[in-house]
Design an enzyme around this catalytic site. Structure first.
Site, PDB file in Angstrom:
ATOM      1  N   HIS A  86      -1.579  30.081   5.935  1.00  0.00           N
ATOM      2  CA  HIS A  86      -2.032  29.209   4.824  1.00  0.00           C
ATOM      3  C   HIS A  86      -1.519  27.631   5.407  1.00  0.00           C
ATOM      4  CE1 HIS A  86      -3.787  28.445   0.834  1.00  0.00           C
ATOM      5  NE2 HIS A  86      -2.905  27.508   0.859  1.00  0.00           N
ATOM      6  N   ASP A 164      -3.250  31.163 -11.094  1.00  0.00           N
ATOM      7  CA  ASP A 164      -3.206  30.089  -9.874  1.00  0.00           C
ATOM      8  C   ASP A 164      -4.672  29.381  -9.707  1.00  0.00           C
ATOM      9  OD1 ASP A 164      -2.351  28.237  -7.818  1.00  0.00           O
ATOM     10  OD2 ASP A 164      -3.749  29.462  -6.275  1.00  0.00           O
ATOM     11  N   ARG A 171      -4.931  21.335 -12.064  1.00  0.00           N
ATOM     12  CA  ARG A 171      -3.838  20.098 -11.370  1.00  0.00           C
ATOM     13  C   ARG A 171      -5.119  19.175 -10.760  1.00  0.00           C
ATOM     14  NH1 ARG A 171      -1.251  23.670  -7.597  1.00  0.00           N
ATOM     15  NH2 ARG A 171      -0.229  22.024  -6.444  1.00  0.00           N
ATOM     16  N   SER A 186       1.777  28.061  -5.970  1.00  0.00           N
ATOM     17  CA  SER A 186       0.249  28.245  -5.813  1.00  0.00           C
ATOM     18  C   SER A 186       0.049  28.762  -4.575  1.00  0.00           C
ATOM     19  CB  SER A 186      -0.280  26.759  -5.896  1.00  0.00           C
ATOM     20  OG  SER A 186      -1.868  27.026  -5.409  1.00  0.00           O
TER      21      SER A 186
HETATM   22  N1  URA Z   1      -2.967  24.728  -1.223  1.00  0.00           N
HETATM   23  C1  URA Z   1      -2.717  25.816  -2.326  1.00  0.00           C
HETATM   24  O1  URA Z   1      -3.251  26.702  -2.195  1.00  0.00           O
HETATM   25  N2  URA Z   1      -2.281  25.174  -3.370  1.00  0.00           N
HETATM   26  C2  URA Z   1      -1.682  23.775  -3.601  1.00  0.00           C
HETATM   27  O2  URA Z   1      -1.283  23.576  -4.397  1.00  0.00           O
HETATM   28  C3  URA Z   1      -2.033  22.963  -2.492  1.00  0.00           C
HETATM   29  C4  URA Z   1      -2.564  23.729  -1.375  1.00  0.00           C
END
Ligand code: URA
Length: 426
Positions: A86, A164, A171, A186
């Site tokens: 990620h 999330d 957000r 997150s």
């Molecule tokens: N990637 C995510 O999945 N969440 C975040 O808050 C920022 C980047």
């Protein structure tokens, strides 16, 4: 759950700099997911968290509550090791596209739950949806079948950590993205719910990243690695430069085309180098570190895996990628050397051109974005094209040029190149 909490009291608790208790966090996440807490209340709480922070124990509980808001997948009986990566988000960051294919071609399976663009950063699902027919919604049975046969799937997080998904969208429109505990929880809630056996994190540092300094990025990396360990998922993070965009494109279809160049054995050096470095980390964590990721780009097996993944999800790569209706160029006023190109300026320009959203749920333009013709330290001749801007809606050119102006300059001499990989967690 017997209701012993209320949102205004918990907002005030965090506003005044106090800790949120474990059961208060559980209640907040469960009630918000069930739409029992109003958006404006959660927005106020997010801002209080943004300003006051959360300690390690609060962040761990917040993450666990978000995982518990949805299903948690399990691939232990798949017959292949599973591993995912990620990125915390950058400009021109199309690495996921070649990376999942490289890792699949090496024998692991990558169940990649992905998201859409956040602020000025692009989203993998938005990119893939520029391929005709590509469907990011995968029911679990099809996902399992695809992972067993193809070895890669990129899908909408959907039922994984739905808390999330709601918080991420909120957000994005309330200026509460750049908070360490909110980013860590997150990322890790989605990734832990997705069930991969190991995780590699690409923590971006620099002007185009949410973390502007290496110290901040390291803190975020450590926080996420600790959350992985707490859930018994081996996790390692690389810290990588995001002062300059990755590769030569920012924008959905433009980035897919560049990823296909990499899969065909070409493409920009930095995209290739980061793909291979992240793949090596993933393969090592998956227990097959003896495989050579670069070889899969040279021999076409990564391309085969990508084509198979896209086809399994309904995509048709024989249909040309969308091209924006209008384009404009930025040309060099003099001879020299291209200096640094500011990733934030390019990301904001691509966003203004229509590659990202300014309202939740808005459609992005597949063809919109920026092509960089001269990358940092390349020679420039007066009159040459330096950038091409693409959009379907030409009134966006002015605001995009305003973002890009001042984000680059022509220098007299080349500068010392910045390292792409800045560090790693132990
Ligand atoms: N990637 C995510 O999945 N969440 C975040 O808050 C920022 C980047």
């Amino acid at each position: 759950m017997a209701v012993k909490f209320d949102a205004p009291t918990l907002i005030a608790t965090k506003r005044d700099g106090h800790r949120l208790a474990d059961d208060a966090i559980d209640w907040l996440i469960e009630a918000y997911t069930a739409a029992e807490i109003a958006e404006e209340q959660m927005a106020a709480l997010l801002m209080a968290i943004f300003l006051r922070g959360m300690d390690a124990a609060e962040t761990a509980r917040w993450t666990a509550a978000m995982i518990a808001s949805g299903e948690r997948m399990d691939w232990r009986d798949l017959g292949r090791p599973t591993v995912d990566k990620h990125s915390t988000g950058g400009v021109g960051d199309k690495i996921t596209l070649p990376l999942v294919a490289v890792v699949a071609a090496c024998g692991a399976a990558v169940p990649q739950a992905s998201g859409r663009g956040l602020g000025h950063t692009g989203g993998t699902l938005d990119k893939l949806e520029s391929i005709a027919g590509f469907d990011p919604v995968l029911p679990t049975a099809r996902l399992r079948e695809q992972l067993a046969t193809v070895g890669a799937a990129i899908f909408a997080a959907g039922a994984l950590a739905p808390a999330d998904a709601k918080l991420y969208a909120l957000r994005d429109i309330t200026a509460t993205v750049e908070s360490l505990p909110l980013i860590a929880s997150s990322v890790m809630s989605k990734k832990l719910a997705e069930g991969a056996g190991a995780l590699v994190l690409d923590v971006k540092v620099g002007s185009g990243a949410f973390m502007k300094s290496a110290a901040q990025a390291r803190q975020l990396a450590d926080m996420m690695v600790e959350l992985g360990a707490a859930h018994e998922v081996p996790t390692r993070a690389l810290l990588t430069d995001m002062n300059t965009p990755l590769g030569a494109t920012a924008g959905n279809a433009l980035e897919v085309a560049e990823a296909l160049e990499v899969l065909a054995g070409g493409g920009p050096d930095d995209v290739v180098a980061l793909t291979v470095a992240l793949a090596a980390e993933m393969l090592a964590l998956a227990g097959i570190g003896d495989r050579d990721p670069a070889a899969t780009l040279a021999d076409g097996t990564a391309m085969d895996a990508f084509v198979a993944m896209v086809a399994a999800q309904g995509g048709d790569l024989s249909v040309p990628l969308p091209v924006a209706a209008c384009s404009e160029t930025v040309t060099a006023a003099r001879d020299g050397t291209m200096g640094e190109i500011d990733a934030m300026a390019v990301g904001m320009a691509a966003w203004r051109l229509g590659a990202g959203r300014s309202r939740p749920g808005e459609r992005v333009q597949a063809g919109a974005g920026v092509r960089i013709h001269r990358r940092p330290n390349e020679p420039v001749r007066a009159g040459e094209t330096l950038f091409t801007l693409y959009t379907d809606t030409p009134e966006r050119f002015g605001p995009a040029r305003d973002e890009l102006d001042g984000g680059w300059r022509i220098c007299d001499t080349p500068a010392a190149p910045r390292p792409l990989i800045i560090g790693a967690t132990p």
